[in-house]
Write a protein that holds these residues in place. Structure first.
Motif: not given
Length: 331
Positions: A75-90
């Motif tokens: 999404s152009v707007a923002a990341a969702g909860k699961k999206s941020m959890e994944l990016r934080d884990a990486l």
């Protein structure tokens, strides 16, 4: 007189057995090739109706042959909860992440038996967060696909090649690397498709895939009535004959294990250690058969057949995304 009654009894028993095996062939092949199609569920609609909250931008399309598919992008707007959890884990692993919305390639996602393309929306949340575009399609015999029968790779591989070529022609921004991901039936198809030499697959990942189609068919026979389980070898052969009569192939011909020996791209296999439907030995054997040196095997403790990703949770998703990032970064 005794001999006459014996002949009558044996003839009746034989006719009864033939009738029973015919019933098994019809019912078994129908359940295998044409499972009951699922409608879009409420939780699917929740994601589709609130895409930006899940970090997704989803568009719906139909291929020329009628195959429905979704294209999911960050999404152009923002990341969702699961999206941020994944990016934080990486990020915690030291993985270098591009800015949100950067796309490094395309992953084609293939659903399981009795599934549909919308089942993969939560997976797309993670893959898009890592920097991938996702294509989710209804496989033959499932969802809204007009094809009446699933064939577990017998016809799906040609469909995938045709769809990817069509997508690249229709979408100029989708010319980068492409990888395959699948769950159960979808994983088996992905492995077989990755072994094909006449198209470019950058990487393949499968979850809970079978090594040969005859194994899950034999396991399914355990759920038949007791009087059928007593002739299980005959019943599974009858089902296989029914499948051949309807779709032109026998179950043993669908063999991801055989295909694995021809996979020359990076591969990632994961399987539940408590999978009672497809034992994890299938993943072990396929992993051993893959000749490519960049191959990975994850056995998830406590996971059965349908909950490997749920039990593996964010760490397993991070493993898969990291695998795709490295594999698709290579020339």
């Amino acid at each position: 007189m005794k001999s006459r009654w014996l002949r009558i009894f044996l003839t009746t028993a034989l006719l009864g057995l033939i009738a029973l095996l015919t019933w098994v062939a019809v019912i078994g092949s129908d359940a295998t090739l044409s499972p009951k199609r699922r409608n879009v569920a409420d939780w699917h609609r929740e994601i589709l109706n609130h895409q930006e909250q899940h970090g997704l931008a989803v568009s719906q399309h139909n291929a020329r042959n009628g195959t429905p598919y979704l294209i999911c992008q960050p999404s152009v707007a923002a990341a969702g909860k699961k999206s941020m959890e994944l990016r934080d884990a990486l990020a915690s692993r030291g993985t270098r992440l591009a800015p949100w919305g950067t796309i490094r390639g395309t992953i084609i996602l293939l659903h399981g038996h009795k599934g549909c393309k919308e089942d993969h929306l939560p997976i797309c949340e993670r893959f898009c967060a890592a920097g991938f575009r996702c294509v989710c399609l209804d496989l033959p015999g499932h969802g809204q696909n007009p094809a009446p029968h699933a064939t577990f790779g017998h016809k799906e591989i040609a469909l995938l090649k045709q769809l990817w070529e069509e997508i690249q022609q229709a979408h100029a921004d989708m010319q980068g690397p492409m990888a395959l991901f699948g769950v159960s039936q979808g994983g088996a198809i992905a492995l077989q498709a990755a072994a094909e030499k006449d198209w470019s697959v950058a990487a393949v990942a499968s979850v809970a895939a079978f090594a040969s189609l005859d194994q899950p068919i034999a396991t399914s026979a355990d759920h038949l009535p007791a009087y059928v389980r007593g002739i299980k070898p005959l019943a599974t052969r009858a089902c296989g004959l029914g499948i051949y009569c309807r779709s032109g192939f026998f179950p043993h011909q669908i063999s991801p294990l055989r295909a694995a020996s021809h996979i020359d791209c990076p591969a990632f296999l994961c399987h539940g250690q408590q999978d009672n439907f497809i034992p994890h030995d299938a993943a072990i054997r396929m992993h051993a058969a893959i000749p490519h040196t960049n191959k990975h095997l994850r056995l998830i403790d406590g996971a059965k057949h349908h909950n490997v990703l749920a039990i593996g949770s964010t760490e397993l998703y991070a493993d898969i995304c990291e695998f795709f990032l490295l594999a698709m970064a290579r020339p």
